[in-house]
Design an enzyme around this catalytic site. Structure first.
Site, PDB file in Angstrom:
ATOM      1  N   ASN A  28      37.510  42.382  50.820  1.00  0.00           N
ATOM      2  CA  ASN A  28      37.494  42.449  49.910  1.00  0.00           C
ATOM      3  C   ASN A  28      35.355  42.080  49.884  1.00  0.00           C
ATOM      4  O   ASN A  28      35.588  42.198  48.383  1.00  0.00           O
ATOM      5  CB  ASN A  28      37.665  41.389  49.104  1.00  0.00           C
ATOM      6  CG  ASN A  28      39.188  41.641  49.400  1.00  0.00           C
ATOM      7  OD1 ASN A  28      39.756  42.962  49.092  1.00  0.00           O
ATOM      8  ND2 ASN A  28      39.999  40.853  49.514  1.00  0.00           N
ATOM      9  N   HIS A  40      48.667  39.358  40.377  1.00  0.00           N
ATOM     10  CA  HIS A  40      48.650  38.427  41.365  1.00  0.00           C
ATOM     11  C   HIS A  40      49.521  36.971  41.117  1.00  0.00           C
ATOM     12  O   HIS A  40      49.006  36.670  40.468  1.00  0.00           O
ATOM     13  CB  HIS A  40      47.269  38.002  41.357  1.00  0.00           C
ATOM     14  CG  HIS A  40      46.686  36.767  42.333  1.00  0.00           C
ATOM     15  ND1 HIS A  40      46.188  35.957  42.759  1.00  0.00           N
ATOM     16  CD2 HIS A  40      46.104  38.077  43.272  1.00  0.00           C
ATOM     17  CE1 HIS A  40      45.590  36.255  43.545  1.00  0.00           C
ATOM     18  NE2 HIS A  40      45.415  37.026  44.075  1.00  0.00           N
ATOM     19  N   GLU A  65      46.052  43.143  35.527  1.00  0.00           N
ATOM     20  CA  GLU A  65      45.296  43.495  36.332  1.00  0.00           C
ATOM     21  C   GLU A  65      44.921  44.987  36.056  1.00  0.00           C
ATOM     22  O   GLU A  65      44.767  45.826  35.865  1.00  0.00           O
ATOM     23  CB  GLU A  65      45.689  43.516  38.618  1.00  0.00           C
ATOM     24  CG  GLU A  65      45.585  41.904  38.648  1.00  0.00           C
ATOM     25  CD  GLU A  65      46.198  42.331  39.847  1.00  0.00           C
ATOM     26  OE1 GLU A  65      45.991  42.880  40.656  1.00  0.00           O
ATOM     27  OE2 GLU A  65      47.115  41.491  40.704  1.00  0.00           O
ATOM     28  N   SER A 100      45.632  44.925  43.318  1.00  0.00           N
ATOM     29  CA  SER A 100      45.100  44.482  44.745  1.00  0.00           C
ATOM     30  C   SER A 100      45.948  44.303  45.559  1.00  0.00           C
ATOM     31  O   SER A 100      44.746  45.144  46.632  1.00  0.00           O
ATOM     32  CB  SER A 100      44.685  42.220  44.535  1.00  0.00           C
ATOM     33  OG  SER A 100      45.942  42.217  44.715  1.00  0.00           O
ATOM     34  N   ASP A 153      42.940  40.949  34.880  1.00  0.00           N
ATOM     35  CA  ASP A 153      42.022  40.333  35.458  1.00  0.00           C
ATOM     36  C   ASP A 153      41.334  41.417  36.208  1.00  0.00           C
ATOM     37  O   ASP A 153      42.622  42.232  37.296  1.00  0.00           O
ATOM     38  CB  ASP A 153      43.052  39.246  36.560  1.00  0.00           C
ATOM     39  CG  ASP A 153      42.809  38.616  37.945  1.00  0.00           C
ATOM     40  OD1 ASP A 153      41.361  39.084  38.325  1.00  0.00           O
ATOM     41  OD2 ASP A 153      42.901  38.392  38.082  1.00  0.00           O
ATOM     42  N   HIS A 161      39.832  43.360  41.552  1.00  0.00           N
ATOM     43  CA  HIS A 161      38.880  44.671  41.932  1.00  0.00           C
ATOM     44  C   HIS A 161      38.252  45.418  41.923  1.00  0.00           C
ATOM     45  O   HIS A 161      38.307  46.036  41.931  1.00  0.00           O
ATOM     46  CB  HIS A 161      40.453  44.440  43.184  1.00  0.00           C
ATOM     47  CG  HIS A 161      40.574  44.336  43.725  1.00  0.00           C
ATOM     48  ND1 HIS A 161      40.473  44.118  45.545  1.00  0.00           N
ATOM     49  CD2 HIS A 161      41.654  43.383  44.130  1.00  0.00           C
ATOM     50  CE1 HIS A 161      41.029  42.787  46.222  1.00  0.00           C
ATOM     51  NE2 HIS A 161      41.545  42.492  45.415  1.00  0.00           N
ATOM     52  N   LYS A 177      34.756  38.187  46.354  1.00  0.00           N
ATOM     53  CA  LYS A 177      35.370  40.386  46.638  1.00  0.00           C
ATOM     54  C   LYS A 177      33.680  41.212  46.170  1.00  0.00           C
ATOM     55  O   LYS A 177      32.462  40.439  46.985  1.00  0.00           O
ATOM     56  CB  LYS A 177      36.014  40.782  45.986  1.00  0.00           C
ATOM     57  CG  LYS A 177      37.786  39.998  45.760  1.00  0.00           C
ATOM     58  CD  LYS A 177      38.684  39.910  45.132  1.00  0.00           C
ATOM     59  CE  LYS A 177      39.735  39.214  46.190  1.00  0.00           C
ATOM     60  NZ  LYS A 177      40.894  38.931  45.058  1.00  0.00           N
TER      61      LYS A 177
HETATM   62  C1  LIG Z   1      41.459  37.748  44.952  1.00  0.00           C
HETATM   63  C2  LIG Z   1      41.851  37.795  43.374  1.00  0.00           C
HETATM   64  C3  LIG Z   1      41.908  36.345  42.496  1.00  0.00           C
HETATM   65  C4  LIG Z   1      42.245  34.821  43.198  1.00  0.00           C
HETATM   66  O1  LIG Z   1      40.478  34.813  43.480  1.00  0.00           O
HETATM   67  P1  LIG Z   1      39.318  33.779  44.495  1.00  0.00           P
HETATM   68  O2  LIG Z   1      38.103  34.374  43.764  1.00  0.00           O
HETATM   69  O3  LIG Z   1      39.266  34.338  45.588  1.00  0.00           O
HETATM   70  O4  LIG Z   1      40.329  33.293  44.317  1.00  0.00           O
HETATM   71  C5  LIG Z   1      42.649  36.014  41.335  1.00  0.00           C
HETATM   72  N1  LIG Z   1      43.048  37.177  40.833  1.00  0.00           N
HETATM   73  C6  LIG Z   1      43.390  38.770  41.926  1.00  0.00           C
HETATM   74  C7  LIG Z   1      43.776  40.152  40.621  1.00  0.00           C
HETATM   75  C8  LIG Z   1      42.813  38.939  43.203  1.00  0.00           C
HETATM   76  O5  LIG Z   1      43.222  40.516  43.546  1.00  0.00           O
END
Ligand SMILES: *Cc1c(COP(=O)(O)O)cnc(C)c1O
Length: 392
Positions: free
Chosen positions: A48, A134, A178, A182, A207, A210, A244
């Site tokens: 990522n 997620h 999201e 992801s 969220d 990505h 990421k």
């Molecule tokens: C990777 C991810 C997370 C977690 O983030 P980290 O910083 O790796 O703990 C949370 N939400 C989504 C949508 C993700 O893809």
């Protein structure tokens, strides 16, 4: 055997039977999207680190300087003595980058979602999530001890039905999705979701783990959706991660000043967990600086994903995450091994990370890849994608 070990052995055996046991494989990420595993150099299409910033000289230098100046660890929760000066600079930069009043950095994206959601909703309230949201978002929702509902993936009409049926029966309401999904790489219909949330007095949490660093010259999914709909959208809770595209570690929330202030007192995963190591915060800050200085770096991952999809006749991608759904978990593992033989690191993603029967190769394109890396991957994967075309 002790009953605990008997339990663990039984569970492991059951996972193995279904090809769902997971293993930690020693891997070192390197420059240019190349990872080392099992003594071999593999071009990695599973990470990522979308912008190749984990090894960027500016990011690494800033991290090293902070390490030497402030030491290896924060030493305590941010609320006690762990709030070193780099936090304020990073939070200012993130709020400015996203155009919000304030930002708040957590230990990770997972910790953030597990802390923010139950700080804003409780027993009398409802959280309504996209069904593919997620695991960390589902975890946060369950911790509210209130009602947890889902709507069909990216289906605003279904969300409208759920809101109409349920909204009046609960106190506060959070709608959670999201920006870029992801495991599927598709984008949420943010304008429609935002309008529905406003109409039903619900708070929209997006969220954008990505989308941050990638869409809208790095500003993320909300800005991209605002540009596409040519108007401002109400998205009061914007989550991102520094783990990421920023190539470092840590989660962040962009929100209004008053919401951020409340969370400093109420988000348990912030209050009761040690602050990030200073070098990690410094790396995150340096990464945001690089994003601002190099918009073409932010655009490159999606351009490469598009190039790959053209060469393999897949539908045009919405993000640098491109799923190649295989279906069966064992077959996905086999495809992953075949790619490894050819010099590519592409992990098989299996349930419960993705729904049963949709095990896949999940490709992620990075600014660190060359055009040639992408073309070679396309050549190797083409027969797997269209058996008819290859005569198989
Ligand atoms: C990777 C991810 C997370 C977690 O983030 P980290 O910083 O790796 O703990 C949370 N939400 C989504 C949508 C993700 O893809």
């Amino acid at each position: 055997m002790r009953s605990l070990d008997t339990f663990a052995a039984g569970k492991l055996h059951a996972l193995e039977e279904r090809a769902l046991r997971r293993e930690l494989l020693e891997t070192t990420g390197g420059r240019g999207g190349v990872s080392r595993r099992g003594g071999r150099a593999l071009v990695c299409f599973s990470g990522n680190d979308t912008l190749g910033l984990a090894h960027h000289p500016h990011v690494v230098t800033r991290a090293r300087e902070a390490l030497e100046r402030y030491g290896a660890g924060a030493g305590a929760s941010r609320l006690v003595t762990g709030n070193h000066p780099l936090y304020a600079a990073l939070e200012r930069a993130l709020a400015e980058w996203r155009g919000t009043e304030a930002a708040l950095v957590f230990g990770s994206g997972f910790l953030l979602n597990a802390g923010v959601i139950p700080a804003l909703a409780g027993r009398e309230d409802v959280v309504i999530l996209d069904e593919l949201a997620h695991a960390s978002l589902h975890t946060g929702a369950r911790l509210t001890r209130g009602a947890v509902l889902t709507f069909r993936h990216n289906d605003a009409e279904d969300l409208a039905v759920v809101l109409e049926r349920e909204r009046a029966r609960h106190g506060r309401c959070l709608v959670v999705t999201e920006g870029v999904f992801s495991m599927d790489g598709d984008r949420a219909p943010l304008a429609a979701l935002s309008d529905l949330a406003v109409a039903h007095d619900a708070w929209l949490l997006v969220d954008d783990a990505h989308g941050f660093g990638v869409l809208a010259r790095g500003r993320g999914s909300v800005v991209a959706a605002e540009e596409e709909s040519a108007r401002a959208l109400e998205v009061p809770l914007q989550v991102g991660t520094l783990s990421k595209a920023a190539g470092s570690y840590g989660g962040f929330l962009c929100a209004s000043r008053v919401v951020v202030e409340l969370l400093k007192s109420r988000a348990r995963s912030l209050v009761y967990s040690t602050g990030l190591p200073p070098a990690v915060v410094a790396a995150g800050l340096a990464a945001v600086e690089v994003m601002a200085q190099e918009p073409e770096r932010c655009e490159r991952p999606l351009l490469l994903a598009t190039r790959f999809c053209e060469r393999t006749r897949l539908p045009a991608p919405a993000s640098p995450v491109v799923p190649v759904v295989i279906g069966d978990a064992r077959a996905a593992l086999l495809a992953s091994r075949q790619l490894e033989e050819e010099g590519f690191l592409v992990a098989a993603i299996r349930p419960p990370t993705v729904p049963e029967g949709t095990a896949r190769l999940r490709l992620t394109f990075s600014a660190a890849h060359t055009d040639d890396d992408v073309d070679r991957l396309a050549t190797v994967l083409r027969p797997l994608l269209s058996p008819a075309a290859s005569g198989a």
